[in-house]
Design an enzyme around this catalytic site. Structure first.
Site, PDB file in Angstrom:
ATOM      1  N   ARG A 115      25.970  41.485  40.217  1.00 30.61           N
ATOM      2  CA  ARG A 115      26.642  42.059  39.050  1.00 30.61           C
ATOM      3  C   ARG A 115      25.996  43.383  38.696  1.00 30.61           C
ATOM      4  NH1 ARG A 115      30.148  39.039  39.846  1.00 30.61           N
ATOM      5  NH2 ARG A 115      31.226  37.583  38.453  1.00 30.61           N
ATOM      6  N   GLU A 122      32.907  49.756  36.190  1.00 29.41           N
ATOM      7  CA  GLU A 122      33.720  49.654  37.393  1.00 29.41           C
ATOM      8  C   GLU A 122      35.169  50.019  37.097  1.00 29.41           C
ATOM      9  OE1 GLU A 122      33.133  45.741  39.028  1.00 29.41           O
ATOM     10  OE2 GLU A 122      31.105  46.208  39.701  1.00 29.41           O
ATOM     11  N   HIS A 158      33.110  46.415  44.824  1.00 35.39           N
ATOM     12  CA  HIS A 158      33.044  45.035  44.330  1.00 35.39           C
ATOM     13  C   HIS A 158      33.942  44.122  45.173  1.00 35.39           C
ATOM     14  CE1 HIS A 158      32.143  42.536  40.472  1.00 35.39           C
ATOM     15  NE2 HIS A 158      32.076  41.795  41.562  1.00 35.39           N
TER      16      HIS A 158
END
Length: 319
Positions: free
Chosen positions: A231, A260, A279
């Protein structure tokens, strides 16, 4: 008849499971945003949700809501307190993407050690002589410290062992409650492990503050590689950028970010010794299908009264 809201694009296998289920209807909103599914909340008995937020405001607009199923294992974007206030369980998928994430971490370790991005740039820009600088390294015989030794960490350990790496792990929870059997031993003190390791892989859940802040990054071995597939926020980005610029950290592989997608002026984007991915560690074709099926099956199991309690993250507040 129970009605399910699927918020976010779902693999066809998950939708097929809903179509075949008796006594269930559903809406499917493919756009991944909180605004996109607002009009469907009022009649939802259950929600299958991707990565978009599920705020307290959205939960208030769903008076019939009885179960929320996350398409994945993280739930940072879900207001768990708002669910707890109404006794609504939040469930996650089981072990469906640990191999995907572990493979991605292994790929980033190799790409960082071999300086894959710099090598690619050298070929594309005619800098063939870059090869003579001998910047690429090997991982065989190198030391890997895994931060967080759950399913993903253990899968990564098995892969790294296959490359001849010396692997240790730091996980205070497991150190207290029982360390798994196997060849990977625990490192009690984080900073000692950081000073020992040639490569550090972050596989921890997000905490209130960065686990790897300026002091921890300074404790890492000069020239070490840092990989994060967990994360954003677990690693202090400013401290990491400074360490990369100074050469204290030799290279990094990052799949996650504080914000993000990262903004165009994020200094990490300008560093050639950093491998960046959007991601996607847990998003393979295979894992996407497994997550879709599992997240839908959790809803169907809940409606049938057979949901595995181990998959409910807030079971203490919903019993």
């Amino acid at each position: 008849m129970a009605h399910v809201l699927v918020a976010g694009k779902l693999h066809p296998s998950g939708l097929a499971l809903l179509e075949q289920a008796e006594g269930v209807t559903f809406d499917h909103v493919e756009e991944v945003s909180e605004a996109s599914y607002q009009d469907y909340l009022a009649r939802a008995d259950a929600i299958v949700i991707r990565t978009q937020p599920l705020s307290a405001g959205s939960i208030r607009r769903a008076p019939r809501l009885r179960i929320v199923s996350r398409h994945g294992v993280g739930y940072d974007a879900v207001d768990v307190a708002a669910l707890n206030a109404r006794g609504i369980p939040l469930c996650i998928v089981g072990d469906v993407n640990s191999v995907s994430v572990a493979e991605h971490a292994m790929m980033l370790i190799l790409a960082a050690a071999k300086r894959a991005r710099l090598a690619d740039i050298a070929v594309r820009t005619g800098r063939w002589g870059w090869r003579n600088r001998l910047e690429a390294g090997e991982i065989s015989g190198k030391r890997l410290l895994i931060l967080g030794y759950g399913r993903i960490g253990r899968a990564l350990a098995r892969m790294a062992a296959g490359f001849g790496m010396d692997v240790k792990a730091h996980d205070p929870y497991l150190a207290e409650h029982g360390w798994p059997e196997g060849k990977v031993g625990p490192v009690a003190m984080l900073r000692e492990g950081l000073a020992w390791a040639d490569v550090v892989s972050v596989n921890l859940p997000k905490a209130v503050r960065p686990v790897l802040g300026p002091d921890e990054i300074a404790a890492m071995k000069p020239g070490a590689i840092l990989v994060n597939t967990a994360r954003g926020g677990i690693v202090d980005d400013d401290a990491l950028v400074a360490a990369l610029r100074s050469g204290h950290i030799g290279a990094a592989g990052l799949d996650v970010f504080d914000e993000e997608p990262p903004l165009a002026d994020n200094p990490l984007l300008a560093l050639e010794q950093v491998i960046l991915t959007p991601h996607i560690a847990g998003l393979t074709r295979e894992s996407a299908e497994r997550m879709a099926v599992s997240s839908v099956q959790n809803v169907l199991d809940f409606l049938a009264g057979t949901l595995d309690p181990a998959l409910i993250v807030n079971k203490d507040a919903t019993q």
